[in-house]
Design a protein around this motif. Structure first.
Motif, PDB file in Angstrom:
ATOM      1  N   ALA A 126      16.828  28.454  22.337  1.00 52.75           N
ATOM      2  CA  ALA A 126      16.138  28.736  23.597  1.00 52.75           C
ATOM      3  C   ALA A 126      15.212  29.939  23.452  1.00 52.75           C
ATOM      4  N   TYR A 168      11.169  29.952  23.852  1.00 51.42           N
ATOM      5  CA  TYR A 168      10.505  30.883  24.763  1.00 51.42           C
ATOM      6  C   TYR A 168       9.401  31.637  24.036  1.00 51.42           C
ATOM      7  N   ALA A 199      14.328  27.000  28.900  1.00 53.23           N
ATOM      8  CA  ALA A 199      15.505  27.324  29.700  1.00 53.23           C
ATOM      9  C   ALA A 199      16.404  26.104  29.862  1.00 53.23           C
ATOM     10  N   TRP A 200      15.778  24.937  30.093  1.00 56.99           N
ATOM     11  CA  TRP A 200      16.590  23.736  30.296  1.00 56.99           C
ATOM     12  C   TRP A 200      17.316  23.337  29.016  1.00 56.99           C
ATOM     13  N   CYS A 224      20.194  25.789  28.461  1.00 58.05           N
ATOM     14  CA  CYS A 224      21.333  25.481  29.347  1.00 58.05           C
ATOM     15  C   CYS A 224      22.080  24.253  28.861  1.00 58.05           C
TER      16      CYS A 224
END
Length: 710
Positions: free
Chosen positions: A26, A30, A38-39, A42
């Motif tokens: 992640a 980014y 972010a998805w 998660c």
């Protein structure tokens, strides 16, 4: 009761690695500017959580009852007037009120008598330790507060501790305190006992407090009464009169005004009387084979100081040798028989002939010495049948036998008489001849000579010789004792002639009987104590003895029958009901027996007081209340709130409900089903893809707009 639990399908390090990898991916996304970072992150974390298998665990909880401990003090001090009734009423009321409380149980602890006093602290510590701490709602003690193990009280109680004091606030008591007493003392010398008489509690103003009558008695003899001051340490002089145990009984008069008890108004002190040294004067009238028998016996006894003179040169002998050339010690007759005669415990005349060495006045002084408590022993030989016999001197008035003038010169075996089998001097001598008329069973060697004597009225013949004539005769004269052995042949036993005999033991007993040793008294009462078990031994020259009368500390009497264990020895076993001072009487014999302290530890402090228990009560927000002010009510109070107080109906004490419970079953439910985890993870991945895809389409359209028409 519900809790979150985990049941991972992989090791925790693998799950942690997956979560860390998801975070790294992640972060990389980014950094590259990918909008779905972010998805996707998660989704990775959700996958790690799914592998940890979270579940909701629910326990089946069952409530537990609260426990109240009730300590019931039944020690001896609780038997004082009124306290038993107060205790019964308080125990019954508390037990009834606990039964009325919902979900509450009562544990009763009874504290009884113990030689070490009231062990309330130990009893409470064991009772508290036996119960779960989470269920203890309160501890209540009904007592007079006089415990003797305060250091054993439980330190950290999780519940209120209440003390309900018996007795009355106006109670008072007077007691006799033995501050110091010796264990041993020399006979005929003073020993000091330090005492104090004190009052406790609220003494009424009309009670005399200046002085009190002190009663003193030694071995149960007649009392002496002296007036002594209160509240001051006093040294009481006591003179021991005999060897062995001397029981000094002390008591004070009970004052008017209703003190709590008289049990502590008396005390008994046992002091063992010992002789500094036994001083014996041995006078041998002439050298003979048995002369050293007495000397060796007395010199072998470390407790005996012996002065021995052998008369080698009587005054009637005249051979012309100047006195200054004689290698002999002059017999110090005046010093021994006039000036220092009372220093001796025993005088022995061994084959002594009256030849003018001692004038009649000296013999008369020996008579006075015996009548005043001295001891005289005559070991006689052939001289007893001559005109030089001691019986023809003033000593004849006190000697236990008189000679007939005949000397028997033939072998004989000494035998015990019926009285000899009972008398402590001769009973139990090893190898004693059988009781039959013949020689069957006899093991003693024979003697070869004896003087024929006739016993004086009242004298005791304990051993016979030839033709059953008296051989060893014993008697009492005034306060003293006399004995005659009508033969000089006892040394044959020491030489082992025809097997010998108990020479040293018999002579030792004769000497010590003459010096009034307690273990050789004809009439005596002895007690062997083990706790409260007592074995009595009564020695007597009689065929029967009356029952033993025992007077208890409370004044009640009982009789104990004594059975004959052997001739002259009667025994009986008895169990005392309690510790204390007992008076014994059998015929003319009286004795005092102290079992434990005369005033047991329970009665050292009798006025009820909560001082020893107050610190624990205060630390737990409990109360110390007097039952004489009324019985308190029992209530419940929340933890941290006051656990006692005064209401409309009077005082109340409280217990703290603990709301304790136990889990008796578990039910586990997964936080989410497996297919839900898959949908959530797939959904997060799809959302991330769609976000990134839409961002890519938007970037392409913007590039075409910037290029314009072809």
């Amino acid at each position: 009761m519900t809790a979150l639990r985990f049941d991972p399908g992989l090791p925790w390090w693998a799950i942690a690695t997956l979560a860390a990898l998801a975070a790294v991916v992640a972060g990389f996304a980014y950094w590259r500017g990918l909008r779905g970072w972010a998805w996707r992150g998660c989704a990775g974390l959700l996958a790690a959580a799914a592998l940890a298998a979270p579940a909701l665990e629910k326990g089946n909880r069952t409530g537990l009852s609260d426990i109240v401990i009730l300590a019931d003090d039944r020690s001896a001090s609780q038997s004082l007037p009124g306290r038993g009734e107060q205790t019964d009423a308080a125990i019954d009321r508390i037990a009834r009120q606990v039964e009325e409380l919902p979900n509450t149980e009562l544990r009763r602890v009874t504290v009884g008598d113990d030689p070490d006093g009231t062990l309330l602290g130990d009893a409470l510590a064991h009772a508290v330790a036996a119960e779960p701490e989470g269920r203890l709602a309160g501890v209540i003690s009904v007592t007079d507060g006089r415990l003797h193990d305060a250091e054993m009280l439980p330190a950290d109680l999780p519940a209120p501790f209440h003390v309900l004091l018996t007795g009355r606030e106006e109670d008072w008591d007077r007691r006799l305190v033995i501050e110091e007493s010796p264990a041993f003392g020399l006979i005929d010398q003073e020993v000091k006992i330090r005492i104090r008489i004190e009052d406790q509690g609220g003494v009424p103003p009309d009670v005399q407090a200046g002085s009190v009558n002190l009663r003193i008695s030694v071995d149960g003899e007649d009392e002496q009464v002296v007036s002594v001051p209160m509240d001051r340490s006093l040294e009481l002089p006591v003179t021991l009169t005999h060897a062995g145990q001397n029981v000094v009984q002390l008591g004070i008069d009970s004052p008017e005004g209703g003190e709590l008890t008289r049990r502590n108004n008396m005390a008994a002190v046992s002091i063992n009387g010992v002789r500094d040294r036994l001083r014996v004067l041995l006078v041998s009238g002439e050298p003979h084979p048995g002369e050293r028998t007495w000397r060796n016996l007395l010199k072998s006894d470390a407790s005996v100081d012996l002065i021995h003179f052998t008369i080698l040169r009587p005054p009637t002998k005249s051979d012309g040798v100047p006195v200054n050339e004689l290698a002999l010690i002059a017999f110090p007759t005046r010093e021994l028989f006039l000036e220092r005669i009372d220093d001796f415990d025993l005088i022995i005349f061994d084959r002594y002939s009256v030849r003018g060495i001692l004038p009649p006045d000296y013999f008369q002084n020996i008579v006075r010495y015996v009548e005043n408590g001295g001891a005289l022993l005559v070991a006689a030989g052939p001289e007893m049948a001559t005109v030089e016999s001691l019986n023809l001197s003033p000593l004849g008035a006190i000697l236990p036998a008189r000679p007939t003038g005949r000397v028997i010169e033939r072998p004989f075996t000494p035998k015990l008489t019926d009285a000899g089998r009972r008398h402590p001097v001769t009973s139990g001598l090893s190898g004693a001849p059988g009781e039959g008329s013949g020689d069957e069973g006899e093991t003693w060697g024979r003697w070869l000579r004896m003087a024929e004597v006739q016993p004086e009225p009242g004298a005791e013949v304990v051993m016979t010789g030839a033709d059953d004539l008296p051989l060893l005769i014993m008697n009492r004269v005034g306060e003293g004792r006399v004995a005659t052995l009508a033969s000089d042949q006892v040394w044959l036993w020491g030489r082992g002639f025809e097997g010998g005999g108990p020479q040293l033991e018999m002579l030792r007993r004769i000497a010590h009987w003459s010096m009034k040793e307690p273990e050789l008294e004809e009439e005596a009462l002895a007690a062997d104590v083990s706790g409260l078990e007592v074995s009595f031994t009564r020695r007597s020259m009689q065929d029967q003895v009356p029952p033993l009368e025992i007077t208890r500390p409370d004044g009640e009497t009982e009789n104990l029958d004594l059975s004959e264990a052997e001739p002259g020895r009667f025994t009986g076993n008895w169990t005392a009901p309690e510790e204390g001072l007992y008076r014994l009487q059998n015929g003319d014999l009286r004795r005092v027996l102290a079992l434990g302290p005369a005033a047991p530890r329970e009665f050292e402090q009798t006025v009820a007081s909560g001082d020893a228990l107050a610190p624990l009560a205060e630390a737990t927000q409990g109360a110390v209340l007097r039952l004489s002010d009324g019985l308190p009510d029992l209530r419940t109070s929340r933890q941290g709130r006051p656990a006692h107080g005064r209401g409309v109906s009077g005082e109340w004490i409280g217990i703290t409900p603990r709301d304790a419970a136990t889990v008796n079953g578990l039910e586990r439910t997964p936080l989410l089903p497996g297919w839900v985890w898959l949908i959530l993870i797939a959904g997060l991945i799809l959302i991330g893809w769609l976000v990134e895809g839409r961002a890519g389409i938007g970037a392409g359209n913007a590039a075409r707009d910037d290029a314009g028409p072809a």
